[in-house]
Design a protein around this motif. Structure first.
Motif, mmCIF file in Angstrom:
data_model
loop_
_atom_site.group_PDB
_atom_site.id
_atom_site.type_symbol
_atom_site.label_atom_id
_atom_site.label_comp_id
_atom_site.label_asym_id
_atom_site.label_seq_id
_atom_site.Cartn_x
_atom_site.Cartn_y
_atom_site.Cartn_z
ATOM 1 N N ILE A 19 43.787 42.490 39.737
ATOM 2 C CA ILE A 19 43.127 42.798 40.908
ATOM 3 C C ILE A 19 41.580 42.948 40.193
ATOM 4 C CG2 ILE A 19 44.397 44.293 41.993
ATOM 5 C CD1 ILE A 19 42.605 46.618 40.893
ATOM 6 N N ASN A 20 40.431 42.739 40.978
ATOM 7 C CA ASN A 20 39.028 42.708 40.449
ATOM 8 C C ASN A 20 38.433 43.925 40.866
ATOM 9 O OD1 ASN A 20 38.755 40.001 39.337
ATOM 10 N ND2 ASN A 20 38.819 39.253 41.687
ATOM 11 N N TYR A 21 37.803 44.705 40.196
ATOM 12 C CA TYR A 21 37.133 45.872 40.597
ATOM 13 C C TYR A 21 35.807 45.642 40.047
ATOM 14 C CZ TYR A 21 35.757 50.694 39.647
ATOM 15 O OH TYR A 21 34.974 52.103 39.590
ATOM 16 N N THR A 30 37.332 46.456 45.347
ATOM 17 C CA THR A 30 38.229 46.179 44.697
ATOM 18 C C THR A 30 38.809 44.829 45.609
ATOM 19 O OG1 THR A 30 40.269 47.253 45.818
ATOM 20 C CG2 THR A 30 39.413 48.233 43.689
ATOM 21 N N SER A 31 39.452 43.826 44.898
ATOM 22 C CA SER A 31 39.879 42.764 45.511
ATOM 23 C C SER A 31 41.038 41.989 44.742
ATOM 24 C CB SER A 31 38.776 41.591 45.714
ATOM 25 O OG SER A 31 38.234 41.164 44.554
ATOM 26 N N PRO A 32 41.917 41.049 45.553
ATOM 27 C CA PRO A 32 43.007 40.426 44.640
ATOM 28 C C PRO A 32 42.511 39.650 44.043
ATOM 29 C CG PRO A 32 43.081 40.606 47.315
ATOM 30 C CD PRO A 32 41.812 40.962 46.973
ATOM 31 N N ASP A 33 43.214 38.814 42.859
ATOM 32 C CA ASP A 33 42.870 38.421 41.675
ATOM 33 C C ASP A 33 43.134 36.921 42.224
ATOM 34 O OD1 ASP A 33 45.521 37.489 41.612
ATOM 35 O OD2 ASP A 33 45.613 37.960 39.760
ATOM 36 N N HIS A 34 43.456 36.683 43.423
ATOM 37 C CA HIS A 34 43.600 35.256 43.990
ATOM 38 C C HIS A 34 42.390 34.818 44.805
ATOM 39 C CE1 HIS A 34 44.810 37.020 47.657
ATOM 40 N NE2 HIS A 34 45.929 37.460 46.868
ATOM 41 N N GLY A 35 42.376 33.478 45.245
ATOM 42 C CA GLY A 35 41.409 33.100 46.174
ATOM 43 C C GLY A 35 41.853 33.299 47.563
ATOM 44 N N LYS A 57 44.637 50.482 44.097
ATOM 45 C CA LYS A 57 43.751 50.951 43.012
ATOM 46 C C LYS A 57 42.526 51.401 43.680
ATOM 47 C CE LYS A 57 44.375 50.834 39.208
ATOM 48 N NZ LYS A 57 44.621 51.567 38.272
ATOM 49 N N CYS A 58 42.177 51.087 44.731
ATOM 50 C CA CYS A 58 41.061 51.528 45.431
ATOM 51 C C CYS A 58 41.362 52.980 45.994
ATOM 52 C CB CYS A 58 40.566 50.593 46.849
ATOM 53 S SG CYS A 58 39.395 51.220 47.990
ATOM 54 N N VAL A 59 42.522 53.208 46.329
ATOM 55 C CA VAL A 59 42.655 54.681 46.733
ATOM 56 C C VAL A 59 42.891 55.446 45.520
ATOM 57 C CG1 VAL A 59 44.875 56.120 47.817
ATOM 58 C CG2 VAL A 59 44.090 54.049 48.737
ATOM 59 N N TYR A 64 40.380 59.671 41.997
ATOM 60 C CA TYR A 64 39.858 60.145 40.728
ATOM 61 C C TYR A 64 38.355 60.579 40.861
ATOM 62 C CZ TYR A 64 43.786 57.357 38.636
ATOM 63 O OH TYR A 64 44.958 56.981 38.232
ATOM 64 N N ARG A 65 37.467 59.942 41.749
ATOM 65 C CA ARG A 65 36.236 60.275 41.908
ATOM 66 C C ARG A 65 36.082 61.634 42.526
ATOM 67 N NH1 ARG A 65 32.684 55.007 43.664
ATOM 68 N NH2 ARG A 65 33.049 53.666 41.932
#
Length: 75
Positions: A19-21, A30-35, A57-59, A64-65
């Motif tokens: 994923i991208n964060y 966050t977003s998936p690592d694909h296009g 991961k977003c959740v 955590y925050r």
């Protein structure tokens, strides 16, 4: 090194789970690592694993925050 060059080995190793964060924002991004995969859209062959990892991961980051904020509220 450019952003896209760095993603090549990452995507090769994290097949379907990457994923991208974007750190440092006051919102969680966050977003998936694909296009976008327009070539397979609507065909029922896409793998949603990376998308689900991004949502999970977003959740986690939101939780955590919130925990961090609560732990420092009443010192």
């Amino acid at each position: 090194m450019y952003h896209d060059q760095g993603l090549i080995p990452f995507k090769s190793l994290a097949i379907g789970e990457g994923i991208n964060y974007t750190a440092g924002l006051n919102i969680v991004r966050t977003s998936p690592d694909h296009g976008v995969a327009f070539d397979i859209a609507g065909k029922g062959v896409a793998d949603q694993s990376s998308f689900l990892e991004a949502v999970y991961k977003c959740v986690d980051i939101i939780n955590y925050r919130e925990e961090y904020k609560n732990n420092r509220a009443n010192q």
